[in-house]
Design a protein around this motif. Structure first.
Motif, PDB file in Angstrom:
ATOM      1  N   UNK A 205      50.189  37.781  47.651  1.00  0.00           N
ATOM      2  CA  UNK A 205      51.107  36.712  47.270  1.00  0.00           C
ATOM      3  C   UNK A 205      50.808  36.203  45.872  1.00  0.00           C
ATOM      4  N   UNK A 206      51.887  35.946  45.121  1.00  0.00           N
ATOM      5  CA  UNK A 206      51.785  35.264  43.837  1.00  0.00           C
ATOM      6  C   UNK A 206      52.813  34.142  43.850  1.00  0.00           C
ATOM      7  N   UNK A 207      52.366  32.927  43.509  1.00  0.00           N
ATOM      8  CA  UNK A 207      53.253  31.770  43.483  1.00  0.00           C
ATOM      9  C   UNK A 207      52.916  30.919  42.265  1.00  0.00           C
ATOM     10  N   UNK A 208      53.789  29.965  41.993  1.00  0.00           N
ATOM     11  CA  UNK A 208      53.587  29.034  40.886  1.00  0.00           C
ATOM     12  C   UNK A 208      53.681  27.607  41.403  1.00  0.00           C
ATOM     13  N   UNK A 209      52.685  26.805  41.064  1.00  0.00           N
ATOM     14  CA  UNK A 209      52.681  25.383  41.424  1.00  0.00           C
ATOM     15  C   UNK A 209      52.826  24.564  40.148  1.00  0.00           C
TER      16      UNK A 209
END
Length: 823
Positions: A205-209
């Protein structure tokens, strides 16, 4: 504005001459005739909704400019305008300012914008025909599939532009959702991939916060939490990780197991406050493609799968989107029939998340082409190539969480078209599928199989003995049924296209009062044809009517149009069931066969096995009999006799009894034999039907010693819970004298919606016609003295009222009403 954003659905649309308005201000002086429009949608769907256009009416939606506009209020000044799909050459204004220009129908856009209390969005969809008047290099070959050869220069769909088999409704407009999203979304997922590795599930998983640096981050899979790493950044903080879930249950196509999925949540903790988002469920599976010796064999989780199903086009070809309920019904029809794969064609559009989620849930594998077909691709143009790369990346990213996606193809008939035009194979290669797709697939969707083009492989790409083929030997090329055995097909992603006759209700609705099929211009206009050919697919169907039933199709059509249609319905049943049954046996070289197509684009005698209104055709039930996970398939081996091929795709052994009954032409049983059989899990077992009896019976009528003693052979597979499957063989062929009555009866029982059908004599191709309802089986043979109980499902939700039951070899028609006793 809510965290999930504001969906802009209510719009207006106006048609204006190409180039007559440059910007929204010019609209104030233009004679624009605005009508309401629903988005997602197209110009054609908007005009259809208000009664200005209907399928069958010729209108060139590519000829004019189409202007869409809407207004909305907002209390948040900073936002993201998200346009998920705009067809095709488009300018977008917000509050009078040009914010986007696009010439790729298949790419989504996120535009940061500044909002006011009241906001106006205007979309100008420019005339594709006028846009293509600019001089550009010509392609190195042409196609008759579409008229505008220069369409290769814009990224748009062939859908609605192929008049040989669908309405002229070229897609123009915001065909995917338009949303306004909060600019500072706290957490968004960039990429998620799930796969099966040595029995364990792995999720990357790759996400941006955005906002303050989170204190921690996690991913939750079926209730178990795993920590993620956080990397600070000025434009957003990267949240990523690879986690392993031990001992997961793998996702299988429903024909071979359970399509198990796992719930996923992702969350962060900032300032002691936890926030999380739910993601679509993921499934863990592995895909292996074996291309040894020219094969194209798919294995899921180490298990070779015979792939069967149909080619998919949108259920609403005009709007290019549909409600989740209608989509689910269409996909469930295929799953219920035993299909385990659909192929999204390169002449269509990329499917959306709801489609993939429902295929995930139903256990239907997806072969998805990139949207390239037939034409030469100008990949040497840097801007065009960059647009294509962005398009493919976005599409592959949208597939990452979906276990149903098992094959991505580079497009449809690009190499075949070039080869048939005599182009050097080195020049006619599908460049997108060979140069771009493999690398992008490896990086963004690893483990998914790829095909450079459909078809491809062999000395010529349209040869069927190597790789991926389009097999129309039985069908358009009028080959005998034996060709399916002799051709050596490996994997056919298109096959068995006929002008399939719809049910009587659809025929009656399509034709004007007093009009008859075969003679009606309205009927003929919807018979599929290849542009430029001197024949159409009704001619193909008629060929097999004459071959199977020894009649002159034209003469029958002239004197008895209803009989003509029934013979056509029966002929495609014979061709489809025999060909798919041949392909499915392990004795065959074939590892997959997809019927062309699943559904018609409009009501009529189209290629679909289900019509545009969702009503199954005879072809649907024929395919379903050949697709069943546990099936009896009969093979006529001529001098070697008749064999029963018992197939068990299920993960558990099948212990049952195989029963053979022989009937003479008076309907009397002249032979009856039972043998116990055991079919291994996901296995096949072959039994000589001749060998079940104590002496020679000539069940294939190969030796012809004297008059035929056997008229009908019935072979059934019976388990503890009753009959699993039944098949019939007619040693003397399909032509039978039509009797006044074969003793067919039909009735219902009070309190049920099922139809009981019984017969005294052999009833050939029993058909049940009930308005707005579908039986779970239809167009089947019924042995003498046999009764069958057929469940009936309403297609509208309302109880069905009545209908007819008939057999092909009888004149008598039995009327039946729901729960009113025997007729």
């Amino acid at each position: 504005m809510a965290a999930e954003g504001l969906l802009l659905t209510e719009w207006e649309v106006a048609c204006l001459p190409a180039g007559s308005c440059d910007n929204p201000e010019a609209l104030n002086t233009a004679a624009a005739d605005w009508v309401r429009a629903t988005v997602p949608g197209t110009a054609a769907s908007a005009w259809r909704d208000v009664g200005r256009w209907a399928p069958g009416v010729v209108h060139d939606f590519d000829d004019d400019d189409w202007w869409f506009r809407t207004s909305f209020g907002s209390t948040d000044p900073d936002a993201m305008l998200c346009l998920d799909g705009l067809a095709t050459v488009v300018d977008v204004w917000l509050n009078g300012s040009l914010v986007l220009q696009s010439d790729n129908m298949f790419t989504a856009h996120e535009v940061p914008v500044r909002l006011t209390d009241q906001n106006d969005v205007v979309i100008a969809c420019r005339s594709v025909r006028r846009h293509l008047q600019a001089r550009r290099p010509r392609g190195r070959w042409k196609t008759r599939l579409i008229e505008m050869q220069q369409l290769r220069w814009v990224r748009t769909s062939f859908s609605g532009r192929m008049p040989g088999w669908q309405p002229t409704c070229a897609p123009v407009g915001p065909w995917r959702p338009v949303r306004v999203m909060p600019f500072a979304r706290s957490l968004s997922v960039t990429s998620i991939q799930a796969r099966l590795v040595d029995g364990d599930g792995v999720v990357d998983l790759v996400a941006t916060a955005k906002g303050p640096l989170p204190e921690s981050a996690w991913i939750e899979i079926d209730g178990s939490r795993f920590a993620l790493e956080i990397t600070p950044g000025s434009e957003g903080h990267r949240v990523a990780g690879s986690v392993t879930v031990s001992g997961v249950r793998p996702w299988f196509p429903a024909t071979h197991g359970e399509p198990v999925r796992s719930a996923v949540r992702v969350g962060v903790v900032s300032d002691g406050v936890e926030s999380a988002i739910d993601l679509p469920p993921v499934g863990f599976r592995s895909v292996v493609l074996d291309e040894t010796d020219g094969a194209f064999r798919l294995s899921i989780n180490g298990l070779p799968i015979f792939c069967r199903g149909a080619c998919w086009i949108p259920t609403d070809i005009v709007r290019l989107s549909d409600s989740p309920d209608r989509l689910r019904v269409a996909l469930s029809q295929l799953a219920d029939a035993g299909a385990n794969m659909v192929r999204v064609l390169g002449i269509s559009v990329y499917e959306h998340s709801q489609f993939f989620e429902q295929c995930d849930e139903l256990g239907i594998m997806v072969w998805h082409d990139l949207m390239f077909a037939n034409l030469d691709q100008p990949l040497d143009d840097d801007l065009f190539r960059a647009s294509v790369v962005e398009e493919i990346e976005q599409f592959l990213r949208s597939c990452q969480a979906h276990p149903s996606v098992v094959v991505v193809g580079g497009g449809s008939e690009v190499e075949q078209q070039a080869a048939m035009m005599g182009v050097d194979p080195a020049i006619g290669r599908n460049r997108v599928g060979r140069e771009l797709l493999p690398g992008l697939l490896d990086s963004m969707l690893p483990g998914v199989a790829s095909a450079p083009c459909s078809p491809s492989g062999g000395i010529f790409p349209f040869h069927v003995g190597v790789g991926v083929s389009h097999y129309y030997g039985v069908g358009a090329y009028l080959r005998p049924l034996s060709d399916a055995r002799l051709a050596g097909v490996r994997f056919t992603t298109e096959c068995l296209a006929f002008a399939n006759v719809p049910c009587r209700q659809t025929v009656d609705e399509l034709l004007a009062d007093g009009d008859r099929p075969g003679h009606s211009p309205g009927w003929k206009a919807r018979v599929p044809r290849d542009r430029g050919a001197g024949w159409d697919f009704e001619d193909v169907r008629d060929h097999y009517v004459e071959a199977f039933f020894d009649v002159n199709a034209r003469d029958v059509r002239s004197v008895d149009p209803d009989r003509y249609l029934d013979l056509g319905r029966a002929a495609v049943c014979i061709a489809i069931e025999a060909t798919l049954g041949e392909f499915r046996s392990r004795r065959s070289t074939c590892d997959g066969a997809l019927v062309f197509t699943a559904r018609d684009p409009w009501a009529g005698p189209g290629w679909g096995i289900v019509d545009a209104l969702g009503r199954p055709k005879s072809a649907y039930w024929a395919a379903g009999r050949a697709w069943k996970p546990q099936a009896v398939l009969l093979r006529d081996e001529g001098l070697d006799g008749l064999f029963a091929v018992l197939i068990n795709d299920r993960p558990h052994a099948l212990d049952a009894t195989l029963r053979a009954r022989l009937f003479d032409d008076a309907g009397l049983v002249v032979g009856d034999a039972d043998v116990p059989v055991a079919v291994l899990p996901r296995g096949e077992f072959v039994v000589s039907v001749d060998g079940m009896f104590d002496h020679f019976r000539d069940l294939t009528r190969a030796y012809r010693f004297g008059p035929a003693a056997v008229d009908v052979v019935e072979v059934s597979l019976v388990g503890e819970a009753g009959e699993i499957d039944v098949a019939h063989h007619l040693p003397g062929g399909h032509r039978r004298d039509r009797r006044a009555d074969v003793g067919l009866r039909a009735w219902t029982e009070p309190g049920t919606s099922a139809v009981h059908v019984a017969t005294e004599g052999f009833a050939q191709f029993v058909s049940i016609d009930i308005d707005d309802a579908a039986p779970v089986e239809n167009w089947f043979h019924l042995s003498p003295g046999q009764e069958r109980v057929v469940s009936v499902t309403s297609l509208t939700g309302a109880p069905w009222q009545g209908g007819d039951v008939r057999a092909l070899n009888a004149v008598a028609v039995r009327s039946i009403r729901a729960a009113e006793g025997e007729s």
